[in-house]
Design a protein around this motif. Sequence first.
Motif, PDB file in Angstrom:
ATOM      1  N   TYR A  71       0.814  -1.217   0.000  1.00  0.00           N
ATOM      2  CA  TYR A  71       0.000   0.000   0.000  1.00  0.00           C
ATOM      3  C   TYR A  71       0.854   1.277   0.000  1.00  0.00           C
ATOM      4  O   TYR A  71       0.312   2.386  -0.110  1.00  0.00           O
ATOM      5  N   PRO A  96       0.686   3.151  -3.733  1.00  0.00           N
ATOM      6  CA  PRO A  96      -0.541   3.914  -4.043  1.00  0.00           C
ATOM      7  C   PRO A  96      -0.764   5.090  -3.111  1.00  0.00           C
ATOM      8  O   PRO A  96      -1.314   6.116  -3.534  1.00  0.00           O
ATOM      9  N   ILE A 115      -7.099   5.045   0.072  1.00  0.00           N
ATOM     10  CA  ILE A 115      -6.595   3.735  -0.332  1.00  0.00           C
ATOM     11  C   ILE A 115      -7.101   2.703   0.659  1.00  0.00           C
ATOM     12  O   ILE A 115      -6.859   2.823   1.867  1.00  0.00           O
ATOM     13  N   ALA A 126      -7.307  -1.267   2.010  1.00  0.00           N
ATOM     14  CA  ALA A 126      -6.540  -2.516   2.066  1.00  0.00           C
ATOM     15  C   ALA A 126      -7.491  -3.700   1.958  1.00  0.00           C
ATOM     16  O   ALA A 126      -8.712  -3.550   1.831  1.00  0.00           O
ATOM     17  N   TYR A 178      -6.079   4.102   4.112  1.00  0.00           N
ATOM     18  CA  TYR A 178      -4.894   4.944   4.247  1.00  0.00           C
ATOM     19  C   TYR A 178      -5.107   6.212   3.426  1.00  0.00           C
ATOM     20  O   TYR A 178      -5.529   6.161   2.270  1.00  0.00           O
ATOM     21  N   SER A 235      -4.514   6.530   9.006  1.00  0.00           N
ATOM     22  CA  SER A 235      -5.082   5.196   8.780  1.00  0.00           C
ATOM     23  C   SER A 235      -6.170   4.919   9.808  1.00  0.00           C
ATOM     24  O   SER A 235      -6.172   5.490  10.904  1.00  0.00           O
ATOM     25  N   CYS A 247      -9.219  -7.267  -4.951  1.00  0.00           N
ATOM     26  CA  CYS A 247      -8.170  -8.166  -4.453  1.00  0.00           C
ATOM     27  C   CYS A 247      -8.673  -9.595  -4.318  1.00  0.00           C
ATOM     28  O   CYS A 247      -7.994 -10.444  -3.715  1.00  0.00           O
ATOM     29  N   HIS A 291      -6.633   5.990 -10.240  1.00  0.00           N
ATOM     30  CA  HIS A 291      -7.046   5.231  -9.061  1.00  0.00           C
ATOM     31  C   HIS A 291      -7.485   3.830  -9.450  1.00  0.00           C
ATOM     32  O   HIS A 291      -7.214   2.856  -8.744  1.00  0.00           O
ATOM     33  N   HIS A 293      -3.651  -1.676  -4.247  1.00  0.00           N
ATOM     34  CA  HIS A 293      -4.735  -1.410  -3.313  1.00  0.00           C
ATOM     35  C   HIS A 293      -6.008  -2.080  -3.824  1.00  0.00           C
ATOM     36  O   HIS A 293      -6.067  -2.601  -4.940  1.00  0.00           O
ATOM     37  N   CYS A 294      -7.064  -2.055  -3.031  1.00  0.00           N
ATOM     38  CA  CYS A 294      -8.312  -2.763  -3.359  1.00  0.00           C
ATOM     39  C   CYS A 294      -9.438  -1.748  -3.531  1.00  0.00           C
ATOM     40  O   CYS A 294      -9.680  -0.923  -2.643  1.00  0.00           O
TER      41      CYS A 294
END
Length: 583
Positions: A264, A267, A276, A278, A316, A335, A363, A406, A412-413
């Motif tokens: 992470y 990104p 962002i 996770a 994040y 975060s 992900c 993005h 990232h997810c």
Amino acid sequence: MAPSSNAHASYHGRATEMGAGAATQDEEYGSSTVNDNSSFYSNVNEESTEDEIQAVRNEAQRDTLHIRLWRVILTATLLATAAVVTAVTYNFLEEEQVSNFETAYDQFSRTISDAAVAQQQSLQTSYFGFRDTISTYVASTDSEWPSVSIPYFRRNAEAILKQSRTEALLLMHVVEHDDRAGWENFTVHNHEPMVKEAHMLQSGNLDNLDPVAFHEFIAVPSANGNVPDIDREQYFPVWEYAPAPFTYGFMNFNLLQVPDLTRYIKPVLTLKDQVIFATVRPYKFASGTAFKPEEHEALHSKLVDSSTEHPHTFFYIAVHEHVEDPQSKVVGVLSGAVAWDASLINLLPENVRGLVAVIRNTCGQAYTYRMEGKDAIFMGDGDLHERKYDKFERVVDLALSDDPEHAKSEGHCRYSMHVYPSRDFENSYNTFTPETFAIVVMATFVFVIAVFFIYDLFVHRRNEKLVENAARSNAIVSSLFPSNIRDRLITENQGNAKTADKRISNLKNYLHGYTDKTSSDSKKPLADLFLETSILFADIAGFTAWSSVREPSQVFTFLETIFSSFDHIAKARRVFKVETVGD
């Protein structure tokens, strides 16, 4: 019956009713050579009473066959109509139910979609606002990153935690390699007063603080516990934390250098003004830093059927050196940990139940929740919705980013929510209305058919009686007259019935002064000309004296015996007796 000494029997014709036009000649009645020009002898009744009755019944049965055919056709038509009307009624109401279900789902799925997007927008707005507050404070105090502490971080974060239903917020400072020694010296002198201040603001005391496990270096996990990190270009040690940690163990921990989290870093640094997310993972470390396990459980107990083991997502956000410039240097990373149980509540009205929300990310993870009013119930890992409702899928993008970078950026997810109805939701719109109306319609037709059959049964029984009476009447007439005479009498009787209305009309004309000279109510006599006939005169000697001293029944029996004997002789000789009279 008056006693009489003389009895006269007229044979071979209605001699007493013929009038002057009849002529009589002697001929032997028993002769087998009957005049061929006379139809009288050939039409003498030869059938028994039972044969006549059976003949009439057979004729009635032939007529009944046609009636039965039409009865079957009518019944089949009624049954077919009942089936069609019932099916149409059921299908119409069933389609209406399906339409109601689809309309309701469309409405409530849009409600979830709009509420989820609004909630995510509110959440991100809160995060960005808090991030900008941090940057503004540092800039206003002429402080230098990274060696800076954000006063009242816990107090300022509290509103964000409640508003976004985030379980924890932490701030990681970006420490360059050259700043590592200065950072470690800064944390040694400032960690204790900062954490104590947070506890005093949070609970008014230090009872929950266990001042142990502080790392005087930027630490990373290892098999032997936390150890000093290796030389790197950048470090991301945790510094501020909300709620207030009850140990120092998580401070100075290089979080983004944990193997599962290094993905992470890129990104966060490249997509500087984006949130962002996770992967989903259990939030275990919080139980050892921000609050005790029982406190974490208590937090989830406020939700319906929730657990600390349920999916949590970490996000994040880059903190910029200059708040007005989103592309300025990244000096920190904000975060937080969010439980999806909490993120999905209050998306539906209280009385709406049975929708399914599947949280998916790019992900490769998926988690399923059941929406029960304002609550979200975790069903399990994976996509657990019923496949029969695939066509109703509504996809809600939770990334809320229009930046093409993005979507293309790796590491990232991106999250999305997929909404489906469930069997329970559909059943809530399935009532017994179609079945009820179909049963009522069918019952109505069955009742009509039953009434028809009952009425037909009564008519049939009445007709049987009429046929039976007609058969017996026909038999009686046949026993009294030859068939040709019987037929003429019946025909004459039908003719009289047809002229009844005409006679009534004549009567009205007469009462009003009009006279129809051509009409006549005189009845044409039933008479035939027989050139050869015989009349038998017989006298019972002494009958008057004999009958005067006898009972009426004895007289009747005596005469009946004699007349019956004559009748048997006439039948044997194929002679028709017109009548028997006595003087």
